[in-house]
Design a protein around this motif. Structure first.
Motif, PDB file in Angstrom:
ATOM      1  N   ALA A 175       0.837  -1.209   0.000  1.00 45.87           N
ATOM      2  CA  ALA A 175       0.000   0.000   0.000  1.00 45.87           C
ATOM      3  C   ALA A 175       0.865   1.249   0.000  1.00 45.87           C
ATOM      4  O   ALA A 175       0.499   2.272  -0.600  1.00 45.87           O
ATOM      5  CB  ALA A 175      -0.925  -0.001   1.223  1.00 45.87           C
ATOM      6  N   PRO A 230       1.633   4.329  -4.502  1.00 40.96           N
ATOM      7  CA  PRO A 230       0.230   3.949  -4.718  1.00 40.96           C
ATOM      8  C   PRO A 230      -0.760   4.919  -4.065  1.00 40.96           C
ATOM      9  O   PRO A 230      -1.756   5.309  -4.676  1.00 40.96           O
ATOM     10  CB  PRO A 230       0.139   2.553  -4.080  1.00 40.96           C
ATOM     11  N   VAL A 231      -0.466   5.319  -2.827  1.00 42.24           N
ATOM     12  CA  VAL A 231      -1.387   6.222  -2.119  1.00 42.24           C
ATOM     13  C   VAL A 231      -1.280   7.642  -2.671  1.00 42.24           C
ATOM     14  O   VAL A 231      -2.289   8.345  -2.801  1.00 42.24           O
ATOM     15  CB  VAL A 231      -1.106   6.200  -0.604  1.00 42.24           C
ATOM     16  N   LEU A 251      -3.265   7.664  -5.773  1.00 39.62           N
ATOM     17  CA  LEU A 251      -4.695   7.579  -5.444  1.00 39.62           C
ATOM     18  C   LEU A 251      -5.215   8.946  -5.013  1.00 39.62           C
ATOM     19  O   LEU A 251      -6.316   9.360  -5.410  1.00 39.62           O
ATOM     20  CB  LEU A 251      -4.909   6.552  -4.336  1.00 39.62           C
ATOM     21  N   GLY A 292     -10.508  -3.545  -5.810  1.00 41.41           N
ATOM     22  CA  GLY A 292      -9.088  -3.216  -5.735  1.00 41.41           C
ATOM     23  C   GLY A 292      -8.210  -4.430  -5.968  1.00 41.41           C
ATOM     24  O   GLY A 292      -7.180  -4.345  -6.658  1.00 41.41           O
ATOM     25  N   THR A 301      -5.155  -5.234  -8.937  1.00 44.85           N
ATOM     26  CA  THR A 301      -3.784  -5.697  -8.726  1.00 44.85           C
ATOM     27  C   THR A 301      -3.564  -7.052  -9.371  1.00 44.85           C
ATOM     28  O   THR A 301      -2.492  -7.324  -9.917  1.00 44.85           O
ATOM     29  CB  THR A 301      -3.462  -5.800  -7.232  1.00 44.85           C
ATOM     30  N   ASP A 311      -0.341  -2.261  -7.161  1.00 41.43           N
ATOM     31  CA  ASP A 311      -1.285  -1.508  -6.336  1.00 41.43           C
ATOM     32  C   ASP A 311      -1.526  -0.134  -6.946  1.00 41.43           C
ATOM     33  O   ASP A 311      -2.653   0.378  -6.971  1.00 41.43           O
ATOM     34  CB  ASP A 311      -0.714  -1.376  -4.918  1.00 41.43           C
ATOM     35  N   THR A 312      -0.449   0.463  -7.452  1.00 40.94           N
ATOM     36  CA  THR A 312      -0.571   1.783  -8.092  1.00 40.94           C
ATOM     37  C   THR A 312      -1.524   1.732  -9.268  1.00 40.94           C
ATOM     38  O   THR A 312      -2.427   2.572  -9.407  1.00 40.94           O
ATOM     39  CB  THR A 312       0.809   2.268  -8.574  1.00 40.94           C
ATOM     40  N   ASN A 363      -5.112   1.461  -8.277  1.00 45.53           N
ATOM     41  CA  ASN A 363      -5.662   2.753  -7.857  1.00 45.53           C
ATOM     42  C   ASN A 363      -5.946   3.660  -9.040  1.00 45.53           C
ATOM     43  O   ASN A 363      -6.917   4.420  -9.033  1.00 45.53           O
ATOM     44  CB  ASN A 363      -4.686   3.444  -6.898  1.00 45.53           C
ATOM     45  N   THR A 405      -7.185   0.535  -2.192  1.00 40.53           N
ATOM     46  CA  THR A 405      -5.775   0.225  -1.928  1.00 40.53           C
ATOM     47  C   THR A 405      -5.641  -0.971  -0.998  1.00 40.53           C
ATOM     48  O   THR A 405      -4.802  -1.850  -1.205  1.00 40.53           O
ATOM     49  CB  THR A 405      -5.062   1.443  -1.311  1.00 40.53           C
ATOM     50  N   THR A 432      -3.834  -4.682  -1.991  1.00 35.97           N
ATOM     51  CA  THR A 432      -2.710  -5.377  -1.347  1.00 35.97           C
ATOM     52  C   THR A 432      -2.953  -6.882  -1.309  1.00 35.97           C
ATOM     53  O   THR A 432      -2.015  -7.676  -1.456  1.00 35.97           O
ATOM     54  CB  THR A 432      -2.477  -4.859   0.086  1.00 35.97           C
TER      55      THR A 432
END
Length: 514
Positions: free
Chosen positions: A158, A165-166, A169, A416, A420, A426-427, A430, A456, A460
């Protein structure tokens, strides 16, 4: 166009992407390009999106894929490759492997702590490949090493690759990054505690293996969770995985040494004397990662003067979708994590004795190594941008919400995970579904941070069964033709992970938001 028809047409690019990757075995960079072309055709013919909007959306998405996503991945993989070249990675691996003779503690230290650190700094498969290699060298069963490393390469993703990734997002959804980061940690908190116990049980062939190392295993997870939460809440997305893995590593090393000293008998070791490294050797070997951590910390909100000064070295590139709608991409030339990693790598590489010619050669080799990934990521961000600006994502979200109603909250993590699973990132999950989640939240009238974070968090879980992750594990274990065995080993854990996460997010909504 009816709601059902818009939904069917809207999911065609996603279904095509899944079929090409999983059934036709199309390389992901080709699959994403084809899916982008399908998206452009559908957006133009059925959503009546003007050519200017389509072209500018594509260019904007591709540019955003290059900066900041690609630059972070390039910096992360470059730093790892240079450390291999200088031999520093061997020093780190040897030190980690020599701390304890107990395989249960070894797997915590190597897969969970060191793997989490690699995910924070590099991601992109290094957090699977390197721990597996160390574990096999220490005598672990290759299949168990692969399954354990894939299972723990979930929660850290994450905030992997310096939180990209965050960060992406937050950019995609327009939500505040610190609030998102904090919510993600809360949603994943249970897995920070549970997963160390899971891999210990896998190592020892059952839950009885936890006996004798319960406290170390518990503290391994707790010491990851607490710093992650505070760093995410007060600093943002760049450093939670760094902080959690570093603190957990220190705590686990301390407890492992006490545990080893208390044991009267130890596992038999090779007669070969273990290498001994001075403090200076360790500092030199860790220079790149230490400088990366320092530079990113200095450019975090903890030091606003430095952050603002570095952030002023930037450019804003406009992309006019129409006369009234313009997308603006801000390129921070100095303060973006990717640039900071590359600077840290050059300085750290010099400390480690690498010549400039060697560092430049490794940098170019890394670019060549990532060429297909660069194509795939720029194309998938462009695809997601076109789906967003044309209204396709909004139509998909409307249909999902209308069909599932408030029950959508429980399946949000599964969306989510699907992202993935398909893209291996993860990116990318998002980018594909972040906007969909916030659109669904708007339709349901609930806090968009809850569902955006759920994307997210769910992503994962999908990481452990992603074909890309499985392929990395097969390569690391040299178990050619055994990808189905590895996936079978992780599939049940992934299913449990997503179900628990969906129930937890549903419970959070009914307890705190309804």
């Amino acid at each position: 166009m009816s709601e059902s028809l818009s939904f069917i047409l809207g999911v065609i690019p996603l279904v095509a992407l899944i079929v090409m990757i999983l059934k036709i075995k199309t390389p992901i960079h080709y699959a994403v390009i084809i899916s982008l072309i399908i998206t452009l055709a559908l957006a133009g013919f059925f959503w009546k999106t003007p050519v200017q909007s389509l072209s500018m959306s594509t260019l904007y998405g591709a540019s955003k894929g290059l900066w900041p996503i690609i630059i972070v991945i390039l910096g992360a993989i470059y730093s790892y490759n240079l450390m291999l070249k200088t031999g520093s990675m061997d020093v780190i691996k040897n030190v980690l492997a020599s701390i304890s003779d107990d395989k249960r503690i070894q797997i915590l230290l190597i897969s969970w702590c060191f793997g989490g650190f690699l995910e924070a700094a590099a991601g992109y498969g290094t957090a699977v490949a390197i721990p597996i290699g160390i574990l096999i060298a220490l005598g672990f069963n290759p299949l168990k090493a692969a399954v354990a490393s894939l299972i723990v390469n979930t929660v850290p993703t994450a905030f992997g690759a310096v939180g990209i990734p965050v960060s992406i997002l937050a950019e995609q959804t327009g939500l505040p990054v610190r609030e998102l980061s904090s919510m993600i940690i809360v949603q994943l908190s249970l897995f920070n505690i549970l997963l160390p116990f899971v891999i210990v049980a896998i190592t020892g062939n059952g839950i009885k293996a936890i006996k004798g190392v319960f406290f170390i295993t518990l503290m391994c997870g707790v010491s990851t969770l607490i710093p992650q939460y505070f760093v995410a809440t007060y600093l943002g997305a760049e450093l939670p995985a760094f902080a959690g893995s570093l603190v957990s590593m220190l705590v686990t090393i301390f407890l492992a040494k006490r545990h080893k000293a208390a044991q009267e008998t130890q596992n038999e070791q090779s007669e070969t004397e273990k290498p001994h490294y001075s403090r200076a050797d360790l500092m030199r070997a860790s220079a790149i990662y230490l400088l990366t951590f320092l530079f990113i910390l200095l450019c975090s909100p903890l030091f606003p003067a430095i952050k603002n000064s570095a952030g002023q070295i930037s450019s804003v590139i406009p992309y006019a979708l129409s006369d009234s709608q313009v997308l603006k991409l801000k390129v921070e030339w100095l303060s973006t994590p990717g640039v900071l990693i590359i600077i840290a790598t050059f300085i750290g590489g010099t400390i480690q004795g690498a010549r400039m010619s060697t560092m430049l050669s490794v940098l170019w080799g890394t670019v060549v190594q990532l060429k297909n990934s660069i194509i795939a990521i720029t194309a998938i961000v462009a695809m997601a941008t076109v789906m967003d600006t044309s209204g396709m994502i909004n139509d998909i979200a409307n249909t999902l919400v209308n069909v599932t109603g408030i029950g959508y909250i429980f399946i949000a993590p599964m969306i989510g995970a699907l992202g993935t699973f398909v893209t291996g990132s993860d990116t990318n999950s998002n980018v594909l579904f972040g906007k969909l989640q916030t659109s669904a939240a708007t339709q349901l009238g609930i806090d968009p941070i809850l569902l955006a974070a759920a994307n997210t968090s769910g992503a994962t879980g999908g990481k452990m069964i992603s074909p890309q992750s499985i392929a990395i594990a097969v390569s690391a274990t040299r178990m050619d033709g055994q990808s189905s065995a590895i996936m079978s080993g992780t599939l049940k854990y992934c299913a449990i992970y997503i179900i628990i996460l969906g129930l937890k997010i549903g419970a959070m909504y009914y307890l705190f938001y309804s």
